[in-house]
Design an enzyme around this catalytic site. Sequence first.
Site, PDB file in Angstrom:
ATOM      1  CG  HIS A 197      -1.638   8.248  10.277  1.00  0.00           C
ATOM      2  ND1 HIS A 197      -0.550   7.522  10.681  1.00  0.00           N
ATOM      3  CD2 HIS A 197      -1.839   7.886   8.988  1.00  0.00           C
ATOM      4  CE1 HIS A 197      -0.119   6.769   9.696  1.00  0.00           C
ATOM      5  NE2 HIS A 197      -0.897   6.971   8.649  1.00  0.00           N
ATOM      6  CG  PHE A 228      -8.963  12.461   3.147  1.00  0.00           C
ATOM      7  CD1 PHE A 228      -9.315  11.435   4.016  1.00  0.00           C
ATOM      8  CD2 PHE A 228      -9.321  13.752   3.482  1.00  0.00           C
ATOM      9  CE1 PHE A 228     -10.012  11.696   5.198  1.00  0.00           C
ATOM     10  CE2 PHE A 228     -10.033  14.020   4.652  1.00  0.00           C
ATOM     11  CZ  PHE A 228     -10.365  12.999   5.516  1.00  0.00           C
ATOM     12  CG  HIS A 265       1.221   3.315  11.740  1.00  0.00           C
ATOM     13  ND1 HIS A 265       2.573   3.058  11.722  1.00  0.00           N
ATOM     14  CD2 HIS A 265       0.892   3.675  10.471  1.00  0.00           C
ATOM     15  CE1 HIS A 265       3.037   3.262  10.510  1.00  0.00           C
ATOM     16  NE2 HIS A 265       2.050   3.646   9.727  1.00  0.00           N
ATOM     17  CG  ASP A 271      -2.645   4.187   8.934  1.00  0.00           C
ATOM     18  OD1 ASP A 271      -2.708   4.955   7.953  1.00  0.00           O
ATOM     19  OD2 ASP A 271      -1.878   3.200   8.978  1.00  0.00           O
TER      20      ASP A 271
END
Length: 443
Positions: free
Chosen positions: A78, A81, A250, A323
Amino acid sequence: MSENRVLSDILIKNGRLIDAASATDCIADIWIKDGKVEKIQKKEQADQNEKDETDVGSESMVIDAKGCFVMPGLIDLHVHFRDPGFTYKETIRTGAMAAAHGGVTTVCPMPNTKPVMDNPVIVKETVERSKKEACINVLPVGAVTIGQMGTEVTDIKGMVESGICAISEDGKSVMNSNVYREAMKIAKECEIPVMAHCEDINLVAGGVMNADSNADKLGLKGISNAVEDIIVARDILLAKETGVKLHLCHCSTKDSVRMVKEAKEDGINVTAEVCPHHFILSTDDIPENDGNYKMNPPLRSKEDVQALKEGLRDGIMEVISTDHAPHSEEEKGRGFEKSPFGIVGLETSAALTYTELVLTGYLTVMQMVEKMSYNPAKILGIDKGRIQEGCDADLMIFNPETEYEIDAKEFASMGKNTPFVGRKVKGKVEYTICSGKVVYPFS
Ligand code: DOR
Ligand code: ZN
Ligand code: ZN
């Protein structure tokens, strides 16, 4: 560490090899050739056979990993970019370098780019560009709905052919359960996981941090646990109905942990990840008006943090991901209420996990490897996450004795937005090797 860097062949000497796939924890010498692990020799055997580095040839690089762990390269399910569309925050190139700095050799970037990663053409472009621009493996995640608008399911089969490893609507949830169920059925056929960001958008109602007395004191709108829990429950039920492999992103609440446990007991195909910020920090740690403590889901209560740590310890929560969500300094400097959600994580996850979970006794080093490499590989169905003869030479060397304070100026990521600046940690990535090449330290 001695080295003479010439050709691609590498000998890693005297390291403590930690491989979850074969439950190996021993001192070993590891030879790497043509991108693969060529030979592993346990130290006692090496002594018996009098094998030494001269066997590899004078042109090889020799790394003395004495006192270090040699782990499979980390796999982060996770990350963000920001490429294409928000390359002032991060690019494929800089994100990959941040990964290499953090010991990560495979990443799954989420589709909330601009344009959204929602069709086979843009996926193909991204895969091809990643091969040129990234020093590590990049496996894009495709969007569930076109433009992440929540109404029309994307060409999932086409995107799989172009190289996506999973689908996700990360950044939000697909609120229309029927649309989501249709996508799940196709993902099941394609044998790819659905990675779920669980957040009931109607319940959020403009919240920016955990709904509690801290939010009241700061005069900020709260995000209650139910915002996450309701969608976790729904998604588990949809996974039960469709049989899809569901991976919950998450997780931040104690009830998420409880529901994952019950779902597993019920035989449902579900896995779940926890991010370092959620198992380390609580809402009580948020200083006034610092955007670097703002992420989605938010930092929760101490009770939630404890439940996440126990869930990781007990094997309910199988993955640690970051994340990694880079934003510019200007964006994060707008104060808590106005700054965007998200913090970077690729360059701190190994040290934070080692310091906060291994040194405290919640996880063994073997479990750390499981949650940061072996289990993510299993979820993706890729032949990585292990160090055995013949497998891809994706690995990292971690010195567990090095103590330091986290310094964002040292990050390769364009994002410096982390609440962990100045935090003392133990454990440093010394080398990252991907496909048999040293990708960190940077050459
Ligand atoms: O904090 C977050 N940041 N959570 C998300 O779901 C999205 C991410 C981002 O893209 O910045
Ligand atoms: Zn998310
Ligand atoms: Zn995300």
